[in-house]
Design a protein around this motif. Structure first.
Motif, PDB file in Angstrom:
ATOM      1  N   TYR A 132       0.835  -1.216   0.000  1.00  0.00           N
ATOM      2  CA  TYR A 132       0.000   0.000   0.000  1.00  0.00           C
ATOM      3  C   TYR A 132       0.863   1.256   0.000  1.00  0.00           C
ATOM      4  O   TYR A 132       0.450   2.305   0.483  1.00  0.00           O
ATOM      5  CB  TYR A 132      -0.914   0.008   1.224  1.00  0.00           C
ATOM      6  CG  TYR A 132      -1.794  -1.216   1.322  1.00  0.00           C
ATOM      7  CD1 TYR A 132      -2.706  -1.515   0.310  1.00  0.00           C
ATOM      8  CD2 TYR A 132      -1.704  -2.075   2.412  1.00  0.00           C
ATOM      9  CE1 TYR A 132      -3.509  -2.642   0.392  1.00  0.00           C
ATOM     10  CE2 TYR A 132      -2.508  -3.208   2.501  1.00  0.00           C
ATOM     11  CZ  TYR A 132      -3.406  -3.478   1.486  1.00  0.00           C
ATOM     12  OH  TYR A 132      -4.196  -4.591   1.565  1.00  0.00           O
ATOM     13  N   ARG A 134       1.704   3.202  -2.312  1.00  0.00           N
ATOM     14  CA  ARG A 134       1.294   4.305  -3.193  1.00  0.00           C
ATOM     15  C   ARG A 134      -0.211   4.256  -3.431  1.00  0.00           C
ATOM     16  O   ARG A 134      -0.705   4.673  -4.482  1.00  0.00           O
ATOM     17  CB  ARG A 134       2.058   4.211  -4.519  1.00  0.00           C
ATOM     18  CG  ARG A 134       2.157   5.530  -5.284  1.00  0.00           C
ATOM     19  CD  ARG A 134       3.075   5.411  -6.493  1.00  0.00           C
ATOM     20  NE  ARG A 134       2.916   4.172  -7.207  1.00  0.00           N
ATOM     21  CZ  ARG A 134       1.930   3.914  -8.077  1.00  0.00           C
ATOM     22  NH1 ARG A 134       1.017   4.827  -8.330  1.00  0.00           N
ATOM     23  NH2 ARG A 134       1.842   2.748  -8.675  1.00  0.00           N
ATOM     24  N   MET A 135      -0.954   3.776  -2.453  1.00  0.00           N
ATOM     25  CA  MET A 135      -2.391   3.617  -2.634  1.00  0.00           C
ATOM     26  C   MET A 135      -3.135   4.940  -2.604  1.00  0.00           C
ATOM     27  O   MET A 135      -4.112   5.143  -3.320  1.00  0.00           O
ATOM     28  CB  MET A 135      -2.939   2.686  -1.549  1.00  0.00           C
ATOM     29  CG  MET A 135      -2.517   1.243  -1.698  1.00  0.00           C
ATOM     30  SD  MET A 135      -3.302   0.439  -3.111  1.00  0.00           S
ATOM     31  CE  MET A 135      -5.002   0.369  -2.558  1.00  0.00           C
ATOM     32  N   TYR A 136      -2.700   5.879  -1.776  1.00  0.00           N
ATOM     33  CA  TYR A 136      -3.463   7.110  -1.572  1.00  0.00           C
ATOM     34  C   TYR A 136      -2.662   8.330  -2.004  1.00  0.00           C
ATOM     35  O   TYR A 136      -2.852   9.413  -1.472  1.00  0.00           O
ATOM     36  CB  TYR A 136      -3.852   7.213  -0.098  1.00  0.00           C
ATOM     37  CG  TYR A 136      -4.572   5.992   0.400  1.00  0.00           C
ATOM     38  CD1 TYR A 136      -5.880   5.720   0.010  1.00  0.00           C
ATOM     39  CD2 TYR A 136      -3.929   5.087   1.237  1.00  0.00           C
ATOM     40  CE1 TYR A 136      -6.541   4.594   0.448  1.00  0.00           C
ATOM     41  CE2 TYR A 136      -4.590   3.942   1.690  1.00  0.00           C
ATOM     42  CZ  TYR A 136      -5.888   3.706   1.284  1.00  0.00           C
ATOM     43  OH  TYR A 136      -6.538   2.590   1.720  1.00  0.00           O
ATOM     44  N   GLN A 137      -1.777   8.146  -2.927  1.00  0.00           N
ATOM     45  CA  GLN A 137      -0.985   9.256  -3.446  1.00  0.00           C
ATOM     46  C   GLN A 137      -1.435   9.597  -4.862  1.00  0.00           C
ATOM     47  O   GLN A 137      -1.819   8.704  -5.621  1.00  0.00           O
ATOM     48  CB  GLN A 137       0.503   8.906  -3.448  1.00  0.00           C
ATOM     49  CG  GLN A 137       1.076   8.612  -2.072  1.00  0.00           C
ATOM     50  CD  GLN A 137       2.538   8.219  -2.139  1.00  0.00           C
ATOM     51  OE1 GLN A 137       3.149   8.301  -3.198  1.00  0.00           O
ATOM     52  NE2 GLN A 137       3.097   7.801  -1.016  1.00  0.00           N
ATOM     53  N   PRO A 138      -1.380  10.839  -5.226  1.00  0.00           N
ATOM     54  CA  PRO A 138      -1.729  11.200  -6.604  1.00  0.00           C
ATOM     55  C   PRO A 138      -0.719  10.626  -7.589  1.00  0.00           C
ATOM     56  O   PRO A 138       0.461  10.512  -7.291  1.00  0.00           O
ATOM     57  CB  PRO A 138      -1.686  12.734  -6.584  1.00  0.00           C
ATOM     58  CG  PRO A 138      -0.795  13.078  -5.446  1.00  0.00           C
ATOM     59  CD  PRO A 138      -1.012  12.014  -4.421  1.00  0.00           C
ATOM     60  N   ASP A 139      -1.201  10.240  -8.749  1.00  0.00           N
ATOM     61  CA  ASP A 139      -0.345   9.627  -9.760  1.00  0.00           C
ATOM     62  C   ASP A 139      -0.559  10.371 -11.081  1.00  0.00           C
ATOM     63  O   ASP A 139      -1.654  10.366 -11.632  1.00  0.00           O
ATOM     64  CB  ASP A 139      -0.697   8.145  -9.917  1.00  0.00           C
ATOM     65  CG  ASP A 139       0.186   7.452 -10.932  1.00  0.00           C
ATOM     66  OD1 ASP A 139       1.197   8.052 -11.349  1.00  0.00           O
ATOM     67  OD2 ASP A 139      -0.127   6.309 -11.307  1.00  0.00           O
ATOM     68  N   SER A 145      -2.083   0.535  -9.547  1.00  0.00           N
ATOM     69  CA  SER A 145      -1.923   0.596  -8.099  1.00  0.00           C
ATOM     70  C   SER A 145      -0.647  -0.107  -7.651  1.00  0.00           C
ATOM     71  O   SER A 145      -0.190  -1.072  -8.279  1.00  0.00           O
ATOM     72  CB  SER A 145      -3.133  -0.052  -7.421  1.00  0.00           C
ATOM     73  OG  SER A 145      -2.896  -0.293  -6.059  1.00  0.00           O
ATOM     74  N   ASN A 147      -0.431  -2.012  -5.241  1.00  0.00           N
ATOM     75  CA  ASN A 147      -0.840  -3.346  -4.807  1.00  0.00           C
ATOM     76  C   ASN A 147      -1.323  -4.210  -5.961  1.00  0.00           C
ATOM     77  O   ASN A 147      -1.738  -5.349  -5.751  1.00  0.00           O
ATOM     78  CB  ASN A 147      -1.953  -3.229  -3.764  1.00  0.00           C
ATOM     79  CG  ASN A 147      -2.131  -4.487  -2.958  1.00  0.00           C
ATOM     80  OD1 ASN A 147      -1.173  -5.031  -2.430  1.00  0.00           O
ATOM     81  ND2 ASN A 147      -3.365  -4.960  -2.859  1.00  0.00           N
TER      82      ASN A 147
END
Length: 209
Positions: A132, A134-139, A145, A147
């Motif tokens: 997790y 980079r689950m809640y980071q802007p891309d 994802s 994950n």
């Protein structure tokens, strides 16, 4: 002052987008990794096979390892006694396994009058999952994802009967019967088409009103 505040707010977002696992496409970076462990057991042996009581010791050792499909059993016997091999093969057969012809290299030397039974066991796992990072980071680079692929590949690693198949697969027998391979296709070609000869197609009903 407003311009300066915007730059300060954007900087952390840019740094956050660079961190974590990056999946550049649909092929996940999280792939099964196969590891192997060798378990060695020395037994007394003579010209006529294993020494008295050694077969029982070997059976107990194999039972404690919970041998099963995918485990590989080999014999390191300097004397290459067929009777010794037969005794070990009889114990391996109780677990539905065969004895391999090639034994892996072990570190300790074999003392005279003994043989070494080696059990090689492979395990598959997916390191770093779940991920997790980079689950809640802007891309801003269209990555999947962090994950992505963890569930599918972890299930594959846990369900495959022989983990070494993930490395080299199974070669197969190399023999194919063309008659068997084409039997289903030939049955389809020889079937009489529906409605042939002017007959109507059979009507079916589910019995409802």
């Amino acid at each position: 002052m407003l311009k300066r505040s915007i730059l300060i707010a954007v900087a952390p977002l840019a740094l956050a987008a660079c961190g974590g696992t990056q999946n550049l496409g649909l092929e996940s970076v999280h792939q099964p990794v196969v590891s192997r462990a060798d378990y060695a057991f020395d037994l007394g042996a003579g010209p006529g096979g294993l020494a008295p009581g050694e077969s029982q010791r070997l059976s107990g050792w194999m039972t404690s390892l919970r041998l099963g499909y995918g485990d590989r059993i080999a014999i390191d016997d300097p004397a290459r006694d067929p009777a010794t091999r037969a005794d070990v093969a009889a114990q391996a057969a109780q677990f539905g396994l065969l004895v391999s012809d090639d034994a892996p290299v072990t570190a300790a030397p074999i003392t005279p009058g003994t043989v070494r039974v080696v059990v090689s066991r492979a395990r598959a796992s997916v390191p770093g999952c779940p991920d997790y990072s980079r689950m809640y980071q802007p891309d801003y680079n269209q990555h999947t994802s962090s994950n992505h692929g963890c569930a599918t590949n972890s299930n594959l690693a846990s369900m495959v009967a022989s983990p070494t198949d993930l490395v080299r697969g199974e070669p197969g027998s190399g023999v194919a019967d063309a008659a068997v391979s084409t039997k289903a296709i030939q049955s389809f070609r020889n079937a009489v088409p529906t409605g042939a000869g002017g007959t109507a197609v059979k009507a079916e009903s589910a019995g409802g009103k």
